[in-house]
Design a protein around this motif. Structure first.
Motif, PDB file in Angstrom:
ATOM      1  N   MET A   1       0.819  -1.182   0.000  1.00  0.00           N
ATOM      2  CA  MET A   1       0.000   0.000   0.000  1.00  0.00           C
ATOM      3  C   MET A   1       0.871   1.256   0.000  1.00  0.00           C
ATOM      4  SD  MET A   1      -3.019   0.504  -0.566  1.00  0.00           S
ATOM      5  CE  MET A   1      -4.560  -0.109  -0.146  1.00  0.00           C
ATOM      6  N   LEU A   2       2.038   1.156   0.609  1.00  0.00           N
ATOM      7  CA  LEU A   2       2.968   2.281   0.598  1.00  0.00           C
ATOM      8  C   LEU A   2       3.356   2.643  -0.833  1.00  0.00           C
ATOM      9  CD1 LEU A   2       4.630   4.288   2.234  1.00  0.00           C
ATOM     10  CD2 LEU A   2       6.426   2.564   2.388  1.00  0.00           C
ATOM     11  N   LEU A   3       3.571   1.617  -1.664  1.00  0.00           N
ATOM     12  CA  LEU A   3       3.894   1.849  -3.069  1.00  0.00           C
ATOM     13  C   LEU A   3       2.750   2.575  -3.776  1.00  0.00           C
ATOM     14  CD1 LEU A   3       5.907   1.385  -5.385  1.00  0.00           C
ATOM     15  CD2 LEU A   3       4.789  -0.801  -5.792  1.00  0.00           C
ATOM     16  N   ALA A   4       1.520   2.202  -3.463  1.00  0.00           N
ATOM     17  CA  ALA A   4       0.360   2.852  -4.072  1.00  0.00           C
ATOM     18  C   ALA A   4       0.294   4.327  -3.688  1.00  0.00           C
ATOM     19  CB  ALA A   4      -0.922   2.137  -3.650  1.00  0.00           C
ATOM     20  N   CYS A   5       0.554   4.621  -2.428  1.00  0.00           N
ATOM     21  CA  CYS A   5       0.536   6.024  -1.980  1.00  0.00           C
ATOM     22  C   CYS A   5       1.663   6.816  -2.632  1.00  0.00           C
ATOM     23  CB  CYS A   5       0.649   6.089  -0.453  1.00  0.00           C
ATOM     24  SG  CYS A   5      -0.809   5.443   0.385  1.00  0.00           S
ATOM     25  N   LEU A   6       2.827   6.210  -2.756  1.00  0.00           N
ATOM     26  CA  LEU A   6       3.956   6.868  -3.409  1.00  0.00           C
ATOM     27  C   LEU A   6       3.637   7.147  -4.876  1.00  0.00           C
ATOM     28  CD1 LEU A   6       6.879   7.899  -3.379  1.00  0.00           C
ATOM     29  CD2 LEU A   6       7.599   5.544  -3.910  1.00  0.00           C
ATOM     30  N   GLU A   7       3.064   6.152  -5.561  1.00  0.00           N
ATOM     31  CA  GLU A   7       2.692   6.356  -6.961  1.00  0.00           C
ATOM     32  C   GLU A   7       1.689   7.499  -7.085  1.00  0.00           C
ATOM     33  OE1 GLU A   7       0.512   4.238 -10.775  1.00  0.00           O
ATOM     34  OE2 GLU A   7       0.917   3.011  -9.009  1.00  0.00           O
TER      35      GLU A   7
ATOM     36  N   ALA B   1      -6.430   6.279  -9.257  1.00  0.00           N
ATOM     37  CA  ALA B   1      -5.956   6.393 -10.644  1.00  0.00           C
ATOM     38  C   ALA B   1      -4.465   6.064 -10.715  1.00  0.00           C
ATOM     39  CB  ALA B   1      -6.268   7.760 -11.231  1.00  0.00           C
ATOM     40  N   ASN B   2      -4.107   4.940 -10.120  1.00  0.00           N
ATOM     41  CA  ASN B   2      -2.721   4.454 -10.087  1.00  0.00           C
ATOM     42  C   ASN B   2      -2.552   3.328 -11.108  1.00  0.00           C
ATOM     43  OD1 ASN B   2      -2.014   6.134  -8.005  1.00  0.00           O
ATOM     44  ND2 ASN B   2      -1.957   4.547  -6.435  1.00  0.00           N
ATOM     45  N   PRO B   3      -2.178   3.624 -12.339  1.00  0.00           N
ATOM     46  CA  PRO B   3      -2.103   2.558 -13.347  1.00  0.00           C
ATOM     47  C   PRO B   3      -1.019   1.520 -13.063  1.00  0.00           C
ATOM     48  CG  PRO B   3      -1.219   4.621 -14.234  1.00  0.00           C
ATOM     49  CD  PRO B   3      -1.839   4.946 -12.902  1.00  0.00           C
ATOM     50  N   ILE B   4       0.106   1.923 -12.514  1.00  0.00           N
ATOM     51  CA  ILE B   4       1.183   0.966 -12.249  1.00  0.00           C
ATOM     52  C   ILE B   4       0.771  -0.003 -11.142  1.00  0.00           C
ATOM     53  CG2 ILE B   4       3.567   0.710 -11.444  1.00  0.00           C
ATOM     54  CD1 ILE B   4       4.076   3.498 -12.794  1.00  0.00           C
ATOM     55  N   CYS B   5       0.257   0.524 -10.046  1.00  0.00           N
ATOM     56  CA  CYS B   5      -0.174  -0.350  -8.947  1.00  0.00           C
ATOM     57  C   CYS B   5      -1.406  -1.161  -9.327  1.00  0.00           C
ATOM     58  CB  CYS B   5      -0.420   0.461  -7.682  1.00  0.00           C
ATOM     59  SG  CYS B   5       1.114   0.926  -6.851  1.00  0.00           S
ATOM     60  N   LEU B   6      -2.279  -0.617 -10.153  1.00  0.00           N
ATOM     61  CA  LEU B   6      -3.443  -1.378 -10.610  1.00  0.00           C
ATOM     62  C   LEU B   6      -2.971  -2.630 -11.348  1.00  0.00           C
ATOM     63  CD1 LEU B   6      -6.510  -1.674 -10.948  1.00  0.00           C
ATOM     64  CD2 LEU B   6      -6.314  -0.293 -13.016  1.00  0.00           C
ATOM     65  N   ALA B   7      -2.007  -2.474 -12.232  1.00  0.00           N
ATOM     66  CA  ALA B   7      -1.467  -3.629 -12.965  1.00  0.00           C
ATOM     67  C   ALA B   7      -0.749  -4.580 -12.012  1.00  0.00           C
ATOM     68  CB  ALA B   7      -0.522  -3.154 -14.059  1.00  0.00           C
ATOM     69  N   GLY B   8       0.092  -4.038 -11.148  1.00  0.00           N
ATOM     70  CA  GLY B   8       0.836  -4.883 -10.210  1.00  0.00           C
ATOM     71  C   GLY B   8      -0.064  -5.614  -9.240  1.00  0.00           C
TER      72      GLY B   8
ATOM     73  N   ALA C   1      -2.569 -10.240  -6.845  1.00  0.00           N
ATOM     74  CA  ALA C   1      -3.818 -10.762  -6.278  1.00  0.00           C
ATOM     75  C   ALA C   1      -4.292 -11.994  -7.040  1.00  0.00           C
ATOM     76  CB  ALA C   1      -4.901  -9.683  -6.292  1.00  0.00           C
ATOM     77  N   TRP C   2      -4.229 -11.960  -8.373  1.00  0.00           N
ATOM     78  CA  TRP C   2      -4.661 -13.108  -9.153  1.00  0.00           C
ATOM     79  C   TRP C   2      -3.817 -14.338  -8.829  1.00  0.00           C
ATOM     80  CZ3 TRP C   2      -2.649 -16.546 -12.630  1.00  0.00           C
ATOM     81  CH2 TRP C   2      -3.584 -17.378 -13.249  1.00  0.00           C
TER      82      TRP C   2
END
Length: 142
Positions: free
Chosen positions: A1-7, A92-99, A104-105
């Motif tokens: 989640m830290l990565l998502a906030c940073l992005e 609207a975090n495209p990098i974290c959305l993909a990651g 998760a999958w």
């Protein structure tokens, strides 16, 4: 989640054009929908809903096939997946959305395989018949 906030912070600061309101609204809808799906699964399954895979069948364990489980074999997992991807669309975090999608999958692919093996041991043919007619609704996981 830290990565998502940073992005999110980096994109707001240096590339705010990536932040579209329509994507954020769709993300909010995903967060709400995912939460409703997961909570509905928890309420429907009652004590049968746990956060870990059981390797010993307890006397009170029953195969839940009514309610939301009539339409989706693992609604708790589906709800969490929709929720977590919704959080990244909301930001609207495209990098974290993909990651997050990939991580998760992969987690659900492995977890569901182990859980279904146990459910087949616990409930036998009843679970096999249920699994044959009820999808997971998680892409590429049958």
């Amino acid at each position: 989640m830290l990565l998502a906030c940073l992005e999110y912070w980096l994109e707001i600061r240096y590339c705010s054009i990536l932040k579209f309101k329509v994507i954020s609204r769709a993300g909010l809808a995903g967060v709400i929908t995912g939460e409703v799906i997961r909570k509905t699964a928890m309420v429907t399954a009652k004590h049968n809903f746990t956060h870990d895979v059981k390797f010993e069948r307890q006397q009170e364990h029953v195969l839940v096939t009514q309610g939301i489980y009539r339409y989706c074999r693992h609604p708790g997992y589906l709800g969490w997946l929709v929720w977590v991807l919704g959080t990244q669309a909301l930001l609207a975090n495209p990098i974290c959305l993909a990651g997050f999608s990939i991580v998760a999958w992969k987690f659900f692919q492995e977890r569901i395989a182990v859980e279904e093996q146990q459910l087949r041991l616990f409930f036998g043919e009843s679970y096999s018949q249920y699994a044959a007619k009820t999808p997971t609704l998680i892409p590429f996981i049958r």
